[in-house]
Design a protein around this motif. Structure first.
Motif, PDB file in Angstrom:
ATOM      1  N   GLY A  69      41.011  64.499  28.490  1.00  0.00           N
ATOM      2  CA  GLY A  69      41.476  65.838  28.826  1.00  0.00           C
ATOM      3  C   GLY A  69      42.898  66.139  28.393  1.00  0.00           C
ATOM      4  N   ALA A  70      43.396  65.461  27.360  1.00  0.00           N
ATOM      5  CA  ALA A  70      44.730  65.785  26.831  1.00  0.00           C
ATOM      6  C   ALA A  70      44.637  67.140  26.134  1.00  0.00           C
ATOM      7  N   ARG A  71      45.547  68.025  26.431  1.00  0.00           N
ATOM      8  CA  ARG A  71      45.508  69.361  25.840  1.00  0.00           C
ATOM      9  C   ARG A  71      46.211  69.375  24.477  1.00  0.00           C
ATOM     10  N   GLY A  75      52.224  74.819  20.717  1.00  0.00           N
ATOM     11  CA  GLY A  75      53.665  74.569  20.586  1.00  0.00           C
ATOM     12  C   GLY A  75      54.080  73.368  21.405  1.00  0.00           C
ATOM     13  N   PRO A  76      55.335  72.927  21.238  1.00  0.00           N
ATOM     14  CA  PRO A  76      55.795  71.684  21.864  1.00  0.00           C
ATOM     15  C   PRO A  76      56.260  71.792  23.317  1.00  0.00           C
ATOM     16  N   TRP A 101      57.057  65.596  22.313  1.00  0.00           N
ATOM     17  CA  TRP A 101      55.871  66.266  21.776  1.00  0.00           C
ATOM     18  C   TRP A 101      55.672  65.913  20.312  1.00  0.00           C
ATOM     19  N   LEU A 102      54.415  65.680  19.954  1.00  0.00           N
ATOM     20  CA  LEU A 102      54.051  65.304  18.587  1.00  0.00           C
ATOM     21  C   LEU A 102      53.113  66.355  18.001  1.00  0.00           C
ATOM     22  N   TYR A 103      53.352  66.697  16.732  1.00  0.00           N
ATOM     23  CA  TYR A 103      52.529  67.677  16.038  1.00  0.00           C
ATOM     24  C   TYR A 103      51.686  66.957  14.999  1.00  0.00           C
ATOM     25  N   GLY A 104      50.408  67.287  14.964  1.00  0.00           N
ATOM     26  CA  GLY A 104      49.562  66.645  13.974  1.00  0.00           C
ATOM     27  C   GLY A 104      48.209  67.298  13.813  1.00  0.00           C
ATOM     28  N   TRP A 118      49.904  70.344  19.057  1.00  0.00           N
ATOM     29  CA  TRP A 118      50.917  69.501  19.705  1.00  0.00           C
ATOM     30  C   TRP A 118      50.310  68.742  20.876  1.00  0.00           C
ATOM     31  N   VAL A 119      50.688  67.470  21.005  1.00  0.00           N
ATOM     32  CA  VAL A 119      50.247  66.606  22.100  1.00  0.00           C
ATOM     33  C   VAL A 119      51.480  65.867  22.624  1.00  0.00           C
ATOM     34  N   ARG A 120      51.559  65.700  23.939  1.00  0.00           N
ATOM     35  CA  ARG A 120      52.671  64.932  24.516  1.00  0.00           C
ATOM     36  C   ARG A 120      52.485  63.452  24.212  1.00  0.00           C
ATOM     37  N   ASP A 121      53.574  62.743  23.925  1.00  0.00           N
ATOM     38  CA  ASP A 121      53.481  61.353  23.470  1.00  0.00           C
ATOM     39  C   ASP A 121      52.860  60.387  24.479  1.00  0.00           C
TER      40      ASP A 121
END
Length: 129
Positions: A69-71, A75-76, A101-104, A118-121
């Motif tokens: 359930g990671a959103r 945006g970061p 925050w990581l963008y990928g 974006w996902v939190r590390d």
């Protein structure tokens, strides 16, 4: 004599119009100033976004989602819209980081979610948090 009285009345009328015009301009300037001040007070802090941008860095690595359930966000920060959910084992390639925050790009997703976000590390395996 009558023309002198008429000229005097005309000068007085002109002076009165100048005073009224001056008052209107002063009132308009004050109104604009107050509205601008109110807008500045009620507007979100403009320096918040540039600060986040200044802590961004280029990245180039792959990783897996470690939680369910990671959103994936637009945006970061958690204030941005969620594009969908990622689950344990979903894989991403990351190209940028801004703070935590990581963008990928989503490479594989159990739900078929595609695209970038974006996902939190701390949602990843072996995160540095």
């Amino acid at each position: 004599m009558e023309s002198l009285t008429h000229d005097h009345g005309s000068a007085s009328a002109k002076s009165s119009r100048r005073v009224k015009t001056g008052r209107r301009l002063t009132t308009a300037a004050l109104t604009v100033s107050l509205l601008a001040g109110a807008a500045a007070i009620s507007a979100p802090e403009a320096s918040a976004a540039p600060r986040a941008q200044s802590t961004c860095h280029k990245q180039n690595f792959y990783n897996w989602i470690e939680t369910n359930g990671a959103r994936l966000r637009t945006g970061p920060s958690s204030s941005y819209k969620s594009r969908g959910l990622l689950y344990n084992g979903d894989r991403m390639k990351f190209s940028r980081s801004c703070g935590r925050w990581l963008y990928g790009k989503v490479l594989s997703s159990t739900t078929g979610l595609k695209g970038y976000g974006w996902v939190r590390d701390d949602m990843l395996y072996n995160h540095n948090g």
